[in-house]
Scaffold this motif. Structure first.
Motif, PDB file in Angstrom:
ATOM      1  N   CYS A   1      76.572  21.708  42.628  1.00  0.00           N
ATOM      2  CA  CYS A   1      77.355  20.839  43.519  1.00  0.00           C
ATOM      3  C   CYS A   1      76.974  21.058  44.980  1.00  0.00           C
ATOM      4  O   CYS A   1      76.846  20.097  45.757  1.00  0.00           O
ATOM      5  CB  CYS A   1      78.847  21.091  43.322  1.00  0.00           C
ATOM      6  N   GLU A   2      76.790  22.310  45.359  1.00  0.00           N
ATOM      7  CA  GLU A   2      76.418  22.603  46.742  1.00  0.00           C
ATOM      8  C   GLU A   2      75.018  22.075  47.054  1.00  0.00           C
ATOM      9  O   GLU A   2      74.755  21.588  48.157  1.00  0.00           O
ATOM     10  CB  GLU A   2      76.491  24.107  46.990  1.00  0.00           C
TER      11      GLU A   2
ATOM     12  N   ALA B   1      62.360  27.416  39.503  1.00  0.00           N
ATOM     13  CA  ALA B   1      63.189  28.584  39.227  1.00  0.00           C
ATOM     14  C   ALA B   1      64.676  28.256  39.175  1.00  0.00           C
ATOM     15  O   ALA B   1      65.466  28.993  38.578  1.00  0.00           O
ATOM     16  CB  ALA B   1      62.937  29.665  40.292  1.00  0.00           C
ATOM     17  N   ALA B   2      65.068  27.130  39.792  1.00  0.00           N
ATOM     18  CA  ALA B   2      66.483  26.733  39.804  1.00  0.00           C
ATOM     19  C   ALA B   2      66.899  26.004  38.528  1.00  0.00           C
ATOM     20  O   ALA B   2      68.079  25.702  38.340  1.00  0.00           O
ATOM     21  CB  ALA B   2      66.769  25.850  41.012  1.00  0.00           C
ATOM     22  N   GLY B   3      65.956  25.724  37.661  1.00  0.00           N
ATOM     23  CA  GLY B   3      66.230  24.912  36.484  1.00  0.00           C
ATOM     24  C   GLY B   3      67.330  25.461  35.594  1.00  0.00           C
ATOM     25  O   GLY B   3      67.446  26.667  35.402  1.00  0.00           O
ATOM     26  N   SER B   4      68.155  24.560  35.087  1.00  0.00           N
ATOM     27  CA  SER B   4      69.241  24.918  34.171  1.00  0.00           C
ATOM     28  C   SER B   4      69.729  23.662  33.476  1.00  0.00           C
ATOM     29  O   SER B   4      69.425  22.539  33.913  1.00  0.00           O
ATOM     30  CB  SER B   4      70.406  25.573  34.910  1.00  0.00           C
ATOM     31  N   PHE B   5      70.499  23.831  32.413  1.00  0.00           N
ATOM     32  CA  PHE B   5      71.112  22.693  31.720  1.00  0.00           C
ATOM     33  C   PHE B   5      71.990  21.915  32.695  1.00  0.00           C
ATOM     34  O   PHE B   5      71.958  20.682  32.737  1.00  0.00           O
ATOM     35  CB  PHE B   5      71.941  23.184  30.530  1.00  0.00           C
ATOM     36  N   SER B   6      72.782  22.623  33.485  1.00  0.00           N
ATOM     37  CA  SER B   6      73.689  21.960  34.422  1.00  0.00           C
ATOM     38  C   SER B   6      72.918  21.115  35.420  1.00  0.00           C
ATOM     39  O   SER B   6      73.335  20.007  35.775  1.00  0.00           O
ATOM     40  CB  SER B   6      74.540  23.003  35.162  1.00  0.00           C
ATOM     41  N   LEU B   7      71.785  21.630  35.879  1.00  0.00           N
ATOM     42  CA  LEU B   7      70.996  20.905  36.872  1.00  0.00           C
ATOM     43  C   LEU B   7      70.292  19.701  36.263  1.00  0.00           C
ATOM     44  O   LEU B   7      70.280  18.616  36.853  1.00  0.00           O
ATOM     45  CB  LEU B   7      69.974  21.852  37.501  1.00  0.00           C
ATOM     46  N   SER B   8      69.724  19.863  35.076  1.00  0.00           N
ATOM     47  CA  SER B   8      68.935  18.772  34.493  1.00  0.00           C
ATOM     48  C   SER B   8      69.780  17.737  33.754  1.00  0.00           C
ATOM     49  O   SER B   8      69.423  16.553  33.722  1.00  0.00           O
ATOM     50  CB  SER B   8      67.878  19.345  33.546  1.00  0.00           C
ATOM     51  N   LYS B   9      70.901  18.164  33.157  1.00  0.00           N
ATOM     52  CA  LYS B   9      71.716  17.243  32.356  1.00  0.00           C
ATOM     53  C   LYS B   9      72.968  16.747  33.075  1.00  0.00           C
ATOM     54  O   LYS B   9      73.348  15.583  32.935  1.00  0.00           O
ATOM     55  CB  LYS B   9      72.136  17.927  31.046  1.00  0.00           C
ATOM     56  N   LEU B  10      73.613  17.621  33.833  1.00  0.00           N
ATOM     57  CA  LEU B  10      74.892  17.249  34.439  1.00  0.00           C
ATOM     58  C   LEU B  10      74.750  16.732  35.866  1.00  0.00           C
ATOM     59  O   LEU B  10      75.518  15.863  36.295  1.00  0.00           O
ATOM     60  CB  LEU B  10      75.856  18.440  34.407  1.00  0.00           C
ATOM     61  N   ALA B  11      73.780  17.245  36.617  1.00  0.00           N
ATOM     62  CA  ALA B  11      73.595  16.765  37.992  1.00  0.00           C
ATOM     63  C   ALA B  11      73.322  15.256  38.042  1.00  0.00           C
ATOM     64  O   ALA B  11      73.889  14.554  38.896  1.00  0.00           O
ATOM     65  CB  ALA B  11      72.485  17.549  38.678  1.00  0.00           C
ATOM     66  N   PRO B  12      72.465  14.694  37.141  1.00  0.00           N
ATOM     67  CA  PRO B  12      72.282  13.235  37.166  1.00  0.00           C
ATOM     68  C   PRO B  12      73.590  12.481  36.912  1.00  0.00           C
ATOM     69  O   PRO B  12      73.804  11.410  37.499  1.00  0.00           O
ATOM     70  CB  PRO B  12      71.277  12.994  36.031  1.00  0.00           C
ATOM     71  N   ARG B  13      74.446  13.026  36.079  1.00  0.00           N
ATOM     72  CA  ARG B  13      75.740  12.376  35.857  1.00  0.00           C
ATOM     73  C   ARG B  13      76.577  12.412  37.133  1.00  0.00           C
ATOM     74  O   ARG B  13      77.308  11.459  37.435  1.00  0.00           O
ATOM     75  CB  ARG B  13      76.495  13.059  34.711  1.00  0.00           C
ATOM     76  N   MET B  14      76.498  13.511  37.858  1.00  0.00           N
ATOM     77  CA  MET B  14      77.214  13.607  39.136  1.00  0.00           C
ATOM     78  C   MET B  14      76.766  12.501  40.080  1.00  0.00           C
ATOM     79  O   MET B  14      77.587  11.841  40.733  1.00  0.00           O
ATOM     80  CB  MET B  14      76.960  14.969  39.774  1.00  0.00           C
TER      81      MET B  14
END
Length: 290
Positions: free
Chosen positions: A190-191, A214-227
């Motif tokens: 979010c930040e 290095a920042a890659g994660s499920f939250s970043l790749s799957k949830l950030a686009p939804r945000m």
């Protein structure tokens, strides 16, 4: 090993449970299903699952019982009491709780099950609605090796990364470690999006750059686009994440462990819930940073 004719009972047909049960059904296993709200099981029943009108009836007529419910209190209700699983499951059967719940409760279920010649495992999962639909969930198991080996064919259908972590309760402890990791990560996602916007960048292009590093994660790749799309439909409910983080925080405190990132995330999600997003997906946290 289970035969393809082994009768599988599934209790719970929420966002993830319904897809997990459907994958087992599509693999050819005969499925019986029970949910408190029958309508949630309509799709499974339409596709051939057998509806059972009570937990007791389901337990008495199946070889493996999988539970995927909401809260530890729901787990207790499902497993204990005269009409619960343990009083009605057949001797020699297997019970697998895939709910994220309290490690101590998993141990209690295991001990009570063993007294009745029932094999019990705790096997919470991670991967959200995407993983549940695609059968790629991470499964964190606790229990005996024999039970794990027996139900592994079922795990192989609903998940990919499947590891027996140790004795009863070990699966739940592992899932709590998973949730602790996600808790701080969601704040970071979010930040990062907020920072990209504030600096005049296109957040979508920023995601294209940082999701594979290095920042890659499920939250970043799957949830950030939804945000970015303003899509707050639940792949995993805010209310359930609050439940998980609360259990994790209590467990950490019992062990004398400080978890400041977890505490901050829990406070933020409670604030989000108070604003009316209890039933939104966890990606709705971005609303607090808008």
């Amino acid at each position: 090993m289970l035969s393809i004719n082994a009768k599988i009972g599934f209790i719970g047909a929420g966002v993830m449970g319904k897809s997990m049960a459907a994958n087992l059904q599509n693999a050819g296993y005969p499925i019986s299903v029970y949910t408190r709200t029958k309508e949630k099981a309509n799709e499974l029943v339409h596709n051939g699952a057998t509806w059972k009108s009570s937990i007791a009836e389901l337990a008495q007529t199946t070889d493996v019982i999988i539970t995927m419910v909401g809260y530890p209190s729901d787990v207790e209700e499902v497993y204990f009491g005269a009409n619960g699983i343990l009083e009605n499951a057949k001797s020699g059967s297997y019970v697998v709780d895939m709910t994220t719940s309290k490690p101590a409760l998993a141990v209690e279920i295991y001990r009570n099950a063993r007294e009745r010649n029932i094999s019990a495992m705790d096997a919470p999962v991670s991967g959200g609605d995407v993983g549940a639909r695609s059968g790629t969930l991470a499964i964190m198991a606790g229990g005996d090796q024999e039970a794990f080996d027996t139900v592994l064919p079922l795990f192989d259908i609903v998940g990919e990364n499947i590891i027996l972590q140790g004795e009863a309760g070990a699966g739940q402890h592992t899932k709590l470690a998973n949730q602790i990791t996600i808790a701080s990560n969601m704040i970071g996602v979010c930040e990062a999006i907020s920072y990209a916007r504030k600096s005049g960048l296109d957040p979508s292009r920023v995601l294209d750059s940082i999701t594979t590093g290095a920042a890659g994660s499920f939250s970043l790749s799957k949830l950030a686009p939804r945000m970015l799309e303003g899509d707050y439909a639940p792949g995993f409910y805010v209310k359930h994440f609050i439940k998980d983080m609360t259990i994790a925080l209590e467990s950490a405190q019992e062990m004398g462990l400080s978890t400041p990132g977890l505490s901050l995330s829990l406070d933020l999600y409670k604030e989000l819930a108070e604003q009316g997003d209890n039933d939104s997906g966890t990606q709705a946290l971005i609303k607090l940073f808008a």
